[in-house]
Write an enzyme that holds these catalytic residues in place. Structure first.
Site, short mmCIF file in Angstrom:
data_model
loop_
_atom_site.label_atom_id
_atom_site.label_comp_id
_atom_site.label_asym_id
_atom_site.label_seq_id
_atom_site.Cartn_x
_atom_site.Cartn_y
_atom_site.Cartn_z
N SER A 143 0.85 -1.19 0.00
CA SER A 143 0.00 0.00 0.00
C SER A 143 0.88 1.24 0.00
CB SER A 143 -0.88 0.02 1.25
OG SER A 143 -1.47 1.30 1.41
N TYR A 154 -1.54 0.03 10.27
CA TYR A 154 -1.83 -0.56 8.95
C TYR A 154 -0.64 -0.38 8.01
CZ TYR A 154 -3.72 -0.86 4.20
OH TYR A 154 -3.91 -1.17 2.87
N1 LIG Z 1 -8.44 0.15 -1.41
C1 LIG Z 1 -7.34 0.85 -1.21
O1 LIG Z 1 -7.37 2.09 -1.17
C2 LIG Z 1 -6.01 0.13 -1.04
C3 LIG Z 1 -4.83 0.91 -1.08
C4 LIG Z 1 -3.62 0.26 -0.91
C5 LIG Z 1 -3.57 -1.11 -0.70
N2 LIG Z 1 -4.73 -1.83 -0.68
C6 LIG Z 1 -4.60 -3.27 -0.44
O2 LIG Z 1 -5.29 -3.98 -1.46
C7 LIG Z 1 -5.62 -5.28 -0.97
C8 LIG Z 1 -7.06 -5.61 -1.36
O3 LIG Z 1 -7.94 -4.78 -0.63
P1 LIG Z 1 -9.18 -4.04 -1.29
O4 LIG Z 1 -8.86 -2.59 -1.28
O5 LIG Z 1 -9.60 -4.70 -2.54
O6 LIG Z 1 -10.27 -4.23 -0.11
P2 LIG Z 1 -11.60 -5.13 -0.02
O7 LIG Z 1 -12.54 -4.76 -1.10
O8 LIG Z 1 -12.06 -4.96 1.39
O9 LIG Z 1 -11.07 -6.60 -0.25
C9 LIG Z 1 -10.31 -7.27 0.74
C10 LIG Z 1 -10.33 -8.75 0.46
O10 LIG Z 1 -9.57 -9.42 1.47
C11 LIG Z 1 -10.32 -10.54 1.95
N3 LIG Z 1 -10.02 -10.87 3.33
C12 LIG Z 1 -9.93 -10.04 4.39
N4 LIG Z 1 -9.70 -10.73 5.51
C13 LIG Z 1 -9.63 -12.05 5.16
C14 LIG Z 1 -9.42 -13.26 5.86
N5 LIG Z 1 -9.24 -13.28 7.19
N6 LIG Z 1 -9.43 -14.42 5.17
C15 LIG Z 1 -9.65 -14.42 3.82
N7 LIG Z 1 -9.84 -13.31 3.10
C16 LIG Z 1 -9.83 -12.13 3.76
C17 LIG Z 1 -11.76 -10.10 1.78
O11 LIG Z 1 -12.58 -11.25 1.69
P3 LIG Z 1 -13.87 -11.52 2.65
O12 LIG Z 1 -14.52 -10.22 2.94
O13 LIG Z 1 -14.70 -12.46 1.84
O14 LIG Z 1 -13.27 -12.17 3.82
C18 LIG Z 1 -11.73 -9.33 0.48
O15 LIG Z 1 -11.89 -10.20 -0.61
C19 LIG Z 1 -5.36 -5.26 0.53
O16 LIG Z 1 -4.16 -5.91 0.82
C20 LIG Z 1 -5.25 -3.77 0.84
O17 LIG Z 1 -4.45 -3.52 1.99
C21 LIG Z 1 -5.94 -1.24 -0.85
#
Ligand SMILES: NC(=O)c1ccc[n+]([C@@H]2O[C@H](COP(=O)([O-])OP(=O)(O)OC[C@H]3O[C@@H](n4cnc5c(N)ncnc54)[C@H](OP(=O)(O)O)[C@@H]3O)[C@@H](O)[C@H]2O)c1
Length: 271
Positions: A143, A154
């Site tokens: 991130s 985080y």
């Molecule tokens: N969105 C942003 O602004 C941003 C910026 C920088 C980095 N990121 C990174 O991008 C990655 C994806 O996040 P996203 O933004 O797409 O958020 P998201 O829409 O909330 O997706 C997160 C995913 O992680 C899964 N997850 C969370 N806890 C879990 C667990 N205990 N076991 C299995 N699966 C789990 C969730 O599945 P379930 O809900 O089905 O468990 C969901 O599919 C993350 O690593 C995040 O830190 C995001």
């Protein structure tokens, strides 16, 4: 024939956001995608969306805080297809706030999902890729928070992701396995699901009231609309997925070490 035809990809966190978009792109490019997350219904939706692109996907509902579940996911892909070519360690959670008010249970969850599951997934992937002789790619999702002067807990977990991924990249120089750190900036996903205040602040600063569902989870169409409406401030999950596809389709002699994907203008979100 797609560029990934005959290949197997595991994508964690494929029930939402970036992981879902990555699964769609990889399925469309011909890979058999093993899509993992906790929510079976949302995973079924991802599998159906992959099928609509003409691709193949298998859903694996699992809580990846359990290292055995992460290993089991890779084992299932190997048992089902005999190979592993791409491992995307994308699942993540974010609980932000002042450290002085932090909840150790939230810190533990971030450590277990963002760091431990990613390290176990990387280890399982290396073993599987070596076993099947793949020209493999491991994609670890970090991130932009890891690059802040005061990254908070985080951001600290994502700093650990950067360190682990850089170490693995060096360790695998003599293997046919490349390792990329993907560093998204603010992206329209469900990552802020546990922080209604942050979501309210975000939607207010975007000048658009998209309404808050009680569980904090937006359906993919709403996220797509938000990303389109706020494209100067928020990347879309699709933007990040295209970068991932680029990294894993380069010649194996080339290391795309890091890719940062961010919107042109910055939203300031407190750590
Ligand atoms: N969105 C942003 O602004 C941003 C910026 C920088 C980095 N990121 C990174 O991008 C990655 C994806 O996040 P996203 O933004 O797409 O958020 P998201 O829409 O909330 O997706 C997160 C995913 O992680 C899964 N997850 C969370 N806890 C879990 C667990 N205990 N076991 C299995 N699966 C789990 C969730 O599945 P379930 O809900 O089905 O468990 C969901 O599919 C993350 O690593 C995040 O830190 C995001």
């Amino acid at each position: 024939m797609g560029v990934l035809t005959g290949k197997t990809a595991v994508v964690t966190g494929a029930s939402s956001g970036i992981g879902r978009a990555v699964a769609l792109h990889m399925g469309e490019a011909g890979a058999h995608v093993f899509a993992a997350g906790r929510r079976a219904e949302a995973l079924a939706d991802t599998v159906a969306a992959v099928a609509r692109t003409g691709g193949a996907a298998t859903s694996v509902a699992a809580d990846l805080r359990d290292p055995d579940a992460v290993q089991g996911l890779v084992d299932q892909a190997m048992a089902g297809t005999g190979r592993l070519d791409v491992m995307v360690n994308n699942a993540g959670v974010s609980f932000r706030g002042p450290l002085a008010d932090g909840d150790p249970r939230a810190w533990r969850e971030m450590l277990e999902v963002n760091v431990l599951a990613l390290a176990v997934g990387s280890r399982a992937a290396v073993r599987a890729m070596r076993a099947c002789g793949a020209e493999g790619h491991i994609v670890n999702v970090s991130s932009s928070a890891s690059r802040l002067e005061a990254p908070g807990f985080y951001g600290a977990t994502k700093t650990a992701v950067n360190a682990i991924t850089a170490s693995l990249r060096r360790e695998l120089e003599n293997d046919t396995i490349r390792v990329v750190t993907v560093i998204p900036g603010p992206t329209a996903t469900n990552l802020a699901r546990y922080q209604p205040d942050l979501l309210r602040g975000l939607t207010a600063s975007l000048g658009e009231d998209i309404g808050l569902p009680s569980d904090g989870l937006f359906p993919p169409e709403t996220l797509d609309r938000t990303a389109a409406a706020a494209s100067q401030f928020l990347a879309s999950a699709d933007d990040v997925a295209r970068a991932v596809l680029f990294a894993i389709t380069q010649p194996i002699e080339l290391s795309i070490a890091e890719i940062a994907v961010q919107p042109a203008r910055r939203l300031t979100i407190p750590a």
